[in-house]
Write a protein that holds these residues in place. Structure first.
Motif, PDB file in Angstrom:
ATOM      1  N   ALA A 102     -32.537  19.298 -57.496  1.00  0.00           N
ATOM      2  CA  ALA A 102     -33.202  20.575 -57.781  1.00  0.00           C
ATOM      3  C   ALA A 102     -34.626  20.576 -57.217  1.00  0.00           C
ATOM      4  CB  ALA A 102     -33.218  20.826 -59.283  1.00  0.00           C
ATOM      5  N   LEU A 103     -35.309  19.448 -57.372  1.00  0.00           N
ATOM      6  CA  LEU A 103     -36.685  19.371 -56.867  1.00  0.00           C
ATOM      7  C   LEU A 103     -36.703  19.445 -55.335  1.00  0.00           C
ATOM      8  CD1 LEU A 103     -38.146  16.614 -59.251  1.00  0.00           C
ATOM      9  CD2 LEU A 103     -38.583  19.079 -59.329  1.00  0.00           C
ATOM     10  N   GLN A 104     -35.754  18.736 -54.708  1.00  0.00           N
ATOM     11  CA  GLN A 104     -35.650  18.787 -53.242  1.00  0.00           C
ATOM     12  C   GLN A 104     -35.465  20.226 -52.772  1.00  0.00           C
ATOM     13  OE1 GLN A 104     -32.310  16.452 -52.011  1.00  0.00           O
ATOM     14  NE2 GLN A 104     -33.484  14.563 -51.825  1.00  0.00           N
ATOM     15  N   ILE A 105     -34.566  20.919 -53.460  1.00  0.00           N
ATOM     16  CA  ILE A 105     -34.275  22.297 -53.064  1.00  0.00           C
ATOM     17  C   ILE A 105     -35.517  23.170 -53.226  1.00  0.00           C
ATOM     18  CG2 ILE A 105     -32.920  24.343 -53.728  1.00  0.00           C
ATOM     19  CD1 ILE A 105     -30.579  22.280 -54.208  1.00  0.00           C
ATOM     20  N   CYS A 106     -36.255  22.943 -54.328  1.00  0.00           N
ATOM     21  CA  CYS A 106     -37.509  23.698 -54.524  1.00  0.00           C
ATOM     22  C   CYS A 106     -38.437  23.490 -53.333  1.00  0.00           C
ATOM     23  CB  CYS A 106     -38.223  23.231 -55.793  1.00  0.00           C
ATOM     24  SG  CYS A 106     -37.485  23.876 -57.281  1.00  0.00           S
ATOM     25  N   LEU A 107     -38.562  22.237 -52.913  1.00  0.00           N
ATOM     26  CA  LEU A 107     -39.479  21.952 -51.812  1.00  0.00           C
ATOM     27  C   LEU A 107     -38.973  22.555 -50.500  1.00  0.00           C
ATOM     28  CD1 LEU A 107     -40.592  18.288 -52.634  1.00  0.00           C
ATOM     29  CD2 LEU A 107     -41.655  20.441 -53.296  1.00  0.00           C
ATOM     30  N   LEU A 108     -37.652  22.474 -50.281  1.00  0.00           N
ATOM     31  CA  LEU A 108     -37.085  23.058 -49.056  1.00  0.00           C
ATOM     32  C   LEU A 108     -37.269  24.575 -49.033  1.00  0.00           C
ATOM     33  CD1 LEU A 108     -33.740  21.035 -48.771  1.00  0.00           C
ATOM     34  CD2 LEU A 108     -35.736  20.813 -47.289  1.00  0.00           C
ATOM     35  N   LEU A 109     -37.351  25.166 -50.252  1.00  0.00           N
ATOM     36  CA  LEU A 109     -37.539  26.620 -50.322  1.00  0.00           C
ATOM     37  C   LEU A 109     -39.020  26.983 -50.477  1.00  0.00           C
ATOM     38  CD1 LEU A 109     -34.568  27.492 -52.720  1.00  0.00           C
ATOM     39  CD2 LEU A 109     -34.707  28.060 -50.295  1.00  0.00           C
ATOM     40  N   ASN A 110     -39.876  25.996 -50.254  1.00  0.00           N
ATOM     41  CA  ASN A 110     -41.336  26.209 -50.293  1.00  0.00           C
ATOM     42  C   ASN A 110     -41.820  26.693 -51.655  1.00  0.00           C
ATOM     43  OD1 ASN A 110     -41.574  25.783 -47.340  1.00  0.00           O
ATOM     44  ND2 ASN A 110     -40.370  27.689 -47.304  1.00  0.00           N
ATOM     45  N   PHE A 133     -24.586  28.695 -76.125  1.00  0.00           N
ATOM     46  CA  PHE A 133     -25.722  28.939 -75.232  1.00  0.00           C
ATOM     47  C   PHE A 133     -25.565  28.099 -73.977  1.00  0.00           C
ATOM     48  CE2 PHE A 133     -27.067  25.913 -78.553  1.00  0.00           C
ATOM     49  CZ  PHE A 133     -27.195  24.771 -77.781  1.00  0.00           C
ATOM     50  N   GLN A 134     -26.301  28.540 -72.945  1.00  0.00           N
ATOM     51  CA  GLN A 134     -26.305  27.793 -71.693  1.00  0.00           C
ATOM     52  C   GLN A 134     -27.657  27.103 -71.605  1.00  0.00           C
ATOM     53  OE1 GLN A 134     -26.991  30.272 -68.294  1.00  0.00           O
ATOM     54  NE2 GLN A 134     -25.738  29.023 -66.941  1.00  0.00           N
ATOM     55  N   ARG A 135     -27.659  25.841 -71.278  1.00  0.00           N
ATOM     56  CA  ARG A 135     -28.944  25.146 -71.118  1.00  0.00           C
ATOM     57  C   ARG A 135     -29.469  25.443 -69.717  1.00  0.00           C
ATOM     58  NH1 ARG A 135     -25.523  21.344 -73.720  1.00  0.00           N
ATOM     59  NH2 ARG A 135     -26.071  21.270 -75.923  1.00  0.00           N
ATOM     60  N   THR A 136     -30.711  25.882 -69.654  1.00  0.00           N
ATOM     61  CA  THR A 136     -31.279  26.273 -68.364  1.00  0.00           C
ATOM     62  C   THR A 136     -32.779  26.011 -68.353  1.00  0.00           C
ATOM     63  OG1 THR A 136     -31.652  28.174 -66.883  1.00  0.00           O
ATOM     64  CG2 THR A 136     -31.395  28.678 -69.206  1.00  0.00           C
ATOM     65  N   ALA A 137     -33.299  25.639 -67.198  1.00  0.00           N
ATOM     66  CA  ALA A 137     -34.734  25.392 -67.100  1.00  0.00           C
ATOM     67  C   ALA A 137     -35.273  25.954 -65.798  1.00  0.00           C
ATOM     68  CB  ALA A 137     -35.031  23.894 -67.175  1.00  0.00           C
ATOM     69  N   LEU A 138     -36.468  26.478 -65.877  1.00  0.00           N
ATOM     70  CA  LEU A 138     -37.161  26.967 -64.688  1.00  0.00           C
ATOM     71  C   LEU A 138     -37.811  25.760 -64.012  1.00  0.00           C
ATOM     72  CD1 LEU A 138     -38.102  29.375 -63.037  1.00  0.00           C
ATOM     73  CD2 LEU A 138     -40.000  29.657 -64.617  1.00  0.00           C
ATOM     74  N   ILE A 139     -37.486  25.532 -62.733  1.00  0.00           N
ATOM     75  CA  ILE A 139     -37.987  24.347 -62.039  1.00  0.00           C
ATOM     76  C   ILE A 139     -39.063  24.741 -61.020  1.00  0.00           C
ATOM     77  CG2 ILE A 139     -37.336  22.312 -60.673  1.00  0.00           C
ATOM     78  CD1 ILE A 139     -35.808  22.301 -63.228  1.00  0.00           C
ATOM     79  N   GLY A 140     -38.812  25.823 -60.283  1.00  0.00           N
ATOM     80  CA  GLY A 140     -39.767  26.201 -59.243  1.00  0.00           C
ATOM     81  C   GLY A 140     -39.965  27.703 -59.164  1.00  0.00           C
ATOM     82  N   THR A 141     -41.126  28.096 -58.670  1.00  0.00           N
ATOM     83  CA  THR A 141     -41.422  29.528 -58.513  1.00  0.00           C
ATOM     84  C   THR A 141     -42.115  29.743 -57.166  1.00  0.00           C
ATOM     85  OG1 THR A 141     -43.592  29.320 -59.544  1.00  0.00           O
ATOM     86  CG2 THR A 141     -41.766  29.891 -61.002  1.00  0.00           C
ATOM     87  N   ASN A 142     -42.237  31.007 -56.789  1.00  0.00           N
ATOM     88  CA  ASN A 142     -43.057  31.399 -55.631  1.00  0.00           C
ATOM     89  C   ASN A 142     -42.745  30.697 -54.318  1.00  0.00           C
ATOM     90  OD1 ASN A 142     -44.568  33.274 -57.012  1.00  0.00           O
ATOM     91  ND2 ASN A 142     -46.033  31.743 -57.733  1.00  0.00           N
ATOM     92  N   GLY A 143     -41.489  30.675 -53.940  1.00  0.00           N
ATOM     93  CA  GLY A 143     -41.143  30.081 -52.651  1.00  0.00           C
ATOM     94  C   GLY A 143     -40.847  31.160 -51.624  1.00  0.00           C
ATOM     95  N   PHE A 144     -40.381  30.747 -50.462  1.00  0.00           N
ATOM     96  CA  PHE A 144     -39.989  31.739 -49.459  1.00  0.00           C
ATOM     97  C   PHE A 144     -39.065  31.101 -48.428  1.00  0.00           C
ATOM     98  CE2 PHE A 144     -43.706  29.679 -47.699  1.00  0.00           C
ATOM     99  CZ  PHE A 144     -43.357  29.464 -46.386  1.00  0.00           C
ATOM    100  N   ILE A 145     -38.301  31.944 -47.734  1.00  0.00           N
ATOM    101  CA  ILE A 145     -37.560  31.479 -46.554  1.00  0.00           C
ATOM    102  C   ILE A 145     -37.901  32.422 -45.402  1.00  0.00           C
ATOM    103  CG2 ILE A 145     -35.608  30.379 -47.730  1.00  0.00           C
ATOM    104  CD1 ILE A 145     -34.027  33.002 -47.151  1.00  0.00           C
ATOM    105  N   ASN A 146     -37.772  31.933 -44.196  1.00  0.00           N
ATOM    106  CA  ASN A 146     -37.990  32.779 -43.024  1.00  0.00           C
ATOM    107  C   ASN A 146     -36.653  33.282 -42.524  1.00  0.00           C
ATOM    108  OD1 ASN A 146     -40.861  32.547 -42.780  1.00  0.00           O
ATOM    109  ND2 ASN A 146     -40.517  30.402 -42.192  1.00  0.00           N
TER     110      ASN A 146
END
Lengths: 472, 423
Positions: A102-110, A133-146
């Motif tokens: 998940a962290l890798q993906i956050c970084l790849l998505l800036n 309930f579903q367990r869920t966590a916010l890991i990353g915000t404010n990314g972008f792709i070109n």
């Protein structure tokens, strides 16, 4: 179909992408099996209760499910589930591998990774989560792709649990299978900045490519799901779920725009994408998510050290470009090679006397052709052996194909059959064939020669020799 | 700058590249600010990275609305005494906190079925994790029960943490003579703030059982198995928690269930014949503090026995049929001598760590030797029941009486005829 002027219509669209993670489940040690091949050997019944929040109101989507007032039946295989899935044991610690992905993906998505991750319980009352309930966590915000039409922002990246799969619905009961419950899921939400229906497909495809680049996500049908939000001026947001193929996105969106144009503004809701590019009503839009902290899971602090130690994979798109630039391969051949998930560079070193394009062709085209022609599998070790013989000069170029056919169909190949024949001997034979068959065409003569020497002489070489002697 | 927040303020924080808007969570610490975002997610933000904070709302309102409960004169009244545990807790979605709820209106709004079965009285006794309970808490609970009996209710439910529920159930069983009403302990293994909680079924089935049967005495009501349909009414003195997390964690030891209850099918199946006690009820609520439990194991050190010096009672959870290492090897000999010495001033009772089955100290010489120095068989009592019984007996009777009463069945704690019931 009439041309759509997206800008004029006030077209607004964003994507939500869910991708299953390979390995083990998120909060237990069960393997991340999505469809267990075993027959379910566990069965139990539960009744879920809608829990009203502080406002005394029950979530609208929750109410819709509750109104059905059904008994929930769960079927499970002990090979892919444990007490955690049955809601009979608290969750174990978060699977560290999944967090890394998940962290890798956050970084790849800036994205900016949050400083502390807190898992939440998102209330779900349709029975698809045994716990309610579903367990869920916010890991990353404010990314972008070109993209080809500019930057598209990534609003959030979440790490969550996959839900159970519905297998049967009857008047007063609903049955779920628990195989995939708890499998790690990455959820990516883009900003509603998609320009048009084709752009939606492109954005989905780029995000899918980035996810696959990690090499640690599931492949195949259902392993990635795209939900498309669509609205036009004066209309509420409609969510379309269940695309079988990325290719269906543009036409389905366009149809939805036409549908919205023809109908009065409706309440926002969820629609199901059909294979014929139409959509149908599925259920009301869920209200704002009811979430509260999952106190059974410790808060995870994300340090700079943790992020720095992550190795980011090379993107599939970068790898493809490298093949195209370095070896002048076609885009399709490059893509196919990457899909095979092999270390192509190592083949070039290993078979240094062989032309890289030939290696690539054997790996992709020849393999495919033999497989479809004989309906037999050509494995990577078979290819390595065959290329090895050619590289060592034991057999000719053409023999590679024949050897692979033998490997695939007979399990073994007799190298003697393909041993390279001395050039002088062939020349002698060619002279004889020409002498015996004076009336035959060049092609027919070649056929005679190859009948005798298939695999033992390179076709190109034989044709050169034949030419030489015909001229004499 | 951030420290001054108490929680529940709506704020906007500016970082180097991001802006977060949300409600300050009370669990924020000195390094991390936890914000509940509009999406519902909580995120932690390093306080040192915060560039600017803007307060949008000083404190958000938490609304609470509940139903009005009407008295129905056709229904019996059941009192629910809250001692702690997760039976009645509710989520506050604004803060994400789980709050225990004790008002009858809250209970009825959480479990609307209750209103159709009985008039609900709700009484707060304490709010503690059951592992923290002490003998004085048993006395408090018994006093609350007495008060409810006097008020004329049909029965009493005790909401209780599950960890030591079987100890409390045993204590209440011994404390009351001729209990005129049912007292049913109810717990939950999944907290009631979630849709999948077992609390509702346990509570509803217990209420239904009380309202519709003539049972009197103490019992435990929990899930029969992992399905959400049937609960067992289990004998208070013959039940034990046998699983750390399953909803059917409680199992009956060396006995059978009193009844099976399934409210949704309107079914109560009585299994045991009711032997209701007659005569005026009374309670004896003293407990001896100096009572302990020792679990024996290979390579036990004699100092363990010596540590019980000054104790009035000791339950040894022995191996197999009721044994502890007392042969002639040096350390084991020391154990034997320490036991011999201790038994002069302390009542020593033997139970079995097998959990199921009866202690029999006649089969092997070890058992016979132990009997000679005064160790008494705990018969088929669970260690927990034997411990509570010993402490209660020593609190209310003379030592000689205790030695005689400990292996005599008083309230159903000893079953002289064990059948094939097992896990």
């Amino acid at each position: 179909m009439i041309m759509i002027n997206y800008k004029e219509l006030g077209f607004k669209s964003g994507l939500e992408i869910h991708q299953q993670i390979e390995g083990r489940k998120l909060f237990c040690k069960c393997p991340a099996i999505v469809n267990d091949e075993n027959e379910p050997n566990i069965k139990f019944k539960r009744k879920l209760r809608a829990i009203a929040g502080e406002t005394g109101k029950i979530d609208r989507a929750a109410e819709f499910e509750m109104s059905k007032d059904k008994e929930v039946i769960y079927e499970a295989c002990s090979s892919s589930s444990c007490l955690v899935e049955y809601d009979e044991e608290p969750p174990h610690e978060l699977n560290k591998d999944s967090l890394d992905i998940a962290l890798q993906i956050c970084l790849l998505l800036n994205c900016k990774v949050v400083d502390s991750i807190q898992f939440m319980r998102k209330t779900v009352v349709d029975g698809s989560n045994v716990s309610g309930f579903q367990r869920t966590a916010l890991i990353g915000t404010n990314g972008f792709i070109n993209t080809s039409k500019g930057k598209v922002n990534i609003e959030t990246v979440c790490l969550e649990e996959e839900a159970a799969k519905k297998v049967k619905e009857e008047n007063n009961s609903i049955t779920y299978r628990l195989d995939r419950l708890g499998v790690g899921l990455i959820e990516i939400a883009t900003a509603p900045e998609i320009k048009d229906s084709e752009h939606a497909r492109e954005v989905a495809s780029i995000i899918g490519m980035i996810l696959r680049s990690t090499g640690k996500v599931k492949r195949g049908i259902g392993s990635i799901r795209q939900d498309v939000n669509v609205s036009i001026k004066g209309h509420n947001r409609i969510e379309i779920k269940g695309f079988q193929d990325l290719k269906n996105i543009p036409r389905t969106i366009d149809n939805e725009i036409h549908r919205q144009l023809k109908t009065k503004n409706e309440e926002g809701h969820v629609r199901k994408a059909n294979p014929d590019f139409t959509t149908e009503y599925q259920r009301p839009m869920p209200g704002a998510s009811r979430m509260y902290p999952e106190t059974d899971i410790k808060i995870i602090k994300i340090t700079k050290k943790m992020l720095d130690s992550l190795e980011l994979p090379e993107l599939i798109s970068e790898k493809t470009n490298k093949f195209i630039e370095k070896y002048k391969f076609s885009e399709e051949l490059s893509r196919e090679l990457i899909k095979m998930d092999i270390d192509f560079e190592s083949y070039i070193h290993k078979f240094s006397k062989v032309n890289p394009e030939f290696i690539a062709n054997v790996l992709v085209e020849v393999r495919k052709e033999i497989q479809s022609r004989f309906d037999k599998e050509v494995t990577i070790p078979m290819i390595e052996n065959a290329l090895g013989y050619y590289n060592e000069g034991k057999v000719g170029k053409d023999a590679v194909y024949e050897i692979l056919v033998d490997f695939a169909t007979k399990g073994d190949a007799d190298l003697k059959k393909y041993e390279q024949v001395d050039e002088k001997e062939i020349e002698k034979e060619i002279k004889e064939i020409i002498h015996k068959n004076k009336n035959l065409s060049f092609g027919a003569l070649m056929g005679e020669i190859m009948k005798k020497y298939r695999g033992k002489v390179d076709g190109k070489k034989a044709s050169e020799l034949l030419n030489k002697h015909l001229k004499q | 700058m951030v420290k001054k927040f108490k929680g529940l303020e709506k704020i906007e924080v500016e970082l180097k590249d991001e802006v977060y808007k949300g409600i300050v969570m009370p669990n924020s610490d000195s390094e991390t600010l936890f914000l509940k975002l509009e999406s519902g997610y909580n995120v932690g933000i390093n306080i040192k990275d915060i560039k600017k904070v803007k307060i949008l709302d000083k404190k958000i309102d938490i609304k609470s609305s509940t139903v009005k409960v009407k008295h129905n004169k056709n229904l019996p009244t059941v009192s629910i005494l809250h001692t702690g545990g997760t039976i009645a807790s509710k989520v506050d979605y604004n803060t994400g906190g789980v709050v225990a709820r004790f008002e009858p209106e809250e209970l009825v709004s959480m479990f609307p079925e209750l209103e159709k079965i009985a008039n609900i009285k709700s009484i707060f006794v304490s709010n503690v994790f059951s592992e923290n309970l002490r003998f004085k808490d048993y006395v408090n609970i018994s006093k609350a029960i007495e008060k409810e009996i006097k008020s004329g209710v049909k029965g009493i439910i005790i909401g209780h943490g599950t960890d030591t529920m079987h100890y409390s159930a045993a204590a209440l069983s011994f404390m009351f003579d001729n209990l005129p009403v049912p007292v049913v302990l109810v717990g939950s293994q999944r907290s009631s703030d979630r849709g999948s909680s077992d609390a509702a079924l346990n509570l509803i089935n217990a209420t239904y059982f009380i309202a519709n049967t003539e049972f009197t005495g103490v019992a435990i009501c929990m899930h029969k198995d992992i399905n959400d349909d049937t609960c067992l009414i289990m004998p208070a003195l013959k039940t034990r928690k046998l699983h750390s997390s399953r909803r059917d964690a409680f199992k009956i030891i060396n006995d059978e269930a009193i009844a099976e209850v399934n409210y949704s099918k309107n079914k109560i199946k009585m299994i045991k014949e009711l032997k209701n006690e007659k005569g005026a009820w009374k309670s004896k609520n003293k407990f001896e503090e100096k009572v302990g439990i020792l679990r024996t194991y290979p390579n036990l050190n004699s100092k363990q026995i010596e540590s019980f010096k000054g104790y009035k009672g000791l339950v040894i959870e022995g191996t197999g049929l009721g044994h502890i290492s007392i042969d002639n090897s040096p350390e084991n000999k020391k154990i034997f001598n320490a036991l011999k010495k201790l038994s002069k001033s302390c009542v020593i009772v033997m139970t079995s760590q097998c959990i199921f089955g009866r202690v029999n100290m006649n089969v092997y010489s070890t058992g016979r030797e132990l009997q000679k120095i005064g160790v008494i068989s705990g018969e088929d009592m669970t260690t927990e029941t034997a411990y509570i019984k010993l402490a209660w007996l020593l609190g209310n009777y003379k030592k000689d009486q205790v030695k005689q009463m400990i292996s005599t069945n008083l309230k159903g704690e000893i079953n002289k005829r064990i059948g094939l019931e097992f896990i």
